[in-house]
Design an enzyme around this catalytic site. Structure first.
Site, PDB file in Angstrom:
ATOM      1  N   LYS A 291      61.798  54.287  40.262  1.00 51.17           N
ATOM      2  CA  LYS A 291      61.789  54.474  41.722  1.00 51.17           C
ATOM      3  C   LYS A 291      62.531  55.755  42.062  1.00 51.17           C
ATOM      4  CE  LYS A 291      63.648  52.039  45.821  1.00 51.17           C
ATOM      5  NZ  LYS A 291      64.294  50.783  46.271  1.00 51.17           N
TER       6      LYS A 291
ATOM      7  N   LYS B 167      57.576  53.560  42.081  1.00 46.63           N
ATOM      8  CA  LYS B 167      57.817  53.234  43.480  1.00 46.63           C
ATOM      9  C   LYS B 167      58.404  54.442  44.189  1.00 46.63           C
ATOM     10  CE  LYS B 167      60.491  50.219  46.576  1.00 46.63           C
ATOM     11  NZ  LYS B 167      61.326  48.992  46.707  1.00 46.63           N
TER      12      LYS B 167
ATOM     13  N   ASP C 124      65.995  45.810  42.606  1.00 46.79           N
ATOM     14  CA  ASP C 124      65.980  47.277  42.585  1.00 46.79           C
ATOM     15  C   ASP C 124      67.402  47.730  42.250  1.00 46.79           C
ATOM     16  OD1 ASP C 124      63.508  46.619  43.768  1.00 46.79           O
ATOM     17  OD2 ASP C 124      63.522  48.425  45.030  1.00 46.79           O
TER      18      ASP C 124
END
Length: 232
Positions: A151, A180, A89
């Site tokens: 995300k 996400k 991430d």
């Protein structure tokens, strides 16, 4: 619906001890979450702790501000892959995105994607600092760069995932890239509302609370509230 496999159990707070990380990995293994998301220095420990459980080991790059150089982000990613990380991430360069320098942001992400050597890369936009136009640009360049997810947040900014942002991000990217939600996903109702809007992974620390609530509803012990038309 397998709610556990939508959750990346988050273990990113700076004050966590190795004992805390071990406890978090135990929760993830016992509840069969999709992954844990640990600090970079904790990756080797998590790989060992979760071996054979089916729980992936995720971690972060350029976290939490996104302003390290591209070379550093790429080197960090290569090191994390070598340590056994399954997912990365990364935080995009928030300031460059706000500057309108889409090429810089795209190339920064692409370098991490290349360094990840096929591992899943999720690009954190940190929406709390962005206009809707900047969010759209960030999503588009992330997809162009080869990322697998966009995300919402790190969980360390003033704001986290919102219903409006999930809808915007899902509408912006193609079906080949997932969304996400992270930051403020503390209840089952929030998770389900954001899932309905298009999010398929969730960063959460309240994993056991969410999954216990889901199990209770499956047993008919707690009624499922009616869906909200404008938020959660």
């Amino acid at each position: 619906m397998n709610v556990a496999k939508m959750i990346d159990h988050s273990l990113l707070r700076p004050e966590l001890t190795i004992a805390d990380v071990a406890h978090g990995c135990e929760i993830a293994a016992r509840r069969a979450t999709a992954s844990v998301c640990v600090r970079p220095s904790d990756v080797p420990f998590a790989v060992t702790a979760l071996a054979g459980t089916g729980v992936l080991v995720g971690t972060v790059a350029g976290f939490p501000h996104g302003d390290t150089t591209t070379a550093v982000k790429a080197a960090e990613t290569r090191s994390l892959v070598e340590a056994g990380a399954d997912e990365i991430d990364m935080v995009l360069h928030i300031g460059r995105l706000r500057d309108g320098d889409a090429a810089y942001v795209r190339d920064d992400i692409a370098a991490v994607v290349a360094a990840a050597q096929g591992r899943v890369v999720k690009v954190i936009l940190e929406n709390a600092y962005l206009t809707d136009e900047q969010k759209v640009t960030g999503c588009r360049v992330a997809e162009q760069a080869g990322a697998h997810f966009v995300k919402t947040s790190t969980g360390f900014a003033p704001g986290g995932a919102t219903l409006a942002d999930i809808r915007l991000m899902r509408a912006t990217v193609s079906p080949s890239i997932a969304v996400k939600a992270a930051g403020g996903v503390r209840t089952l109702d929030t998770l389900l509302t954001l899932h309905e809007a298009g999010a398929t992974r969730f960063g959460a620390t309240a994993t056991e609370t969410i999954l216990d609530d889901f199990a209770a509803r499956e047993r008919g012990e707690h009624p499922t509230p009616p869906p909200s038309s404008d938020g959660y």
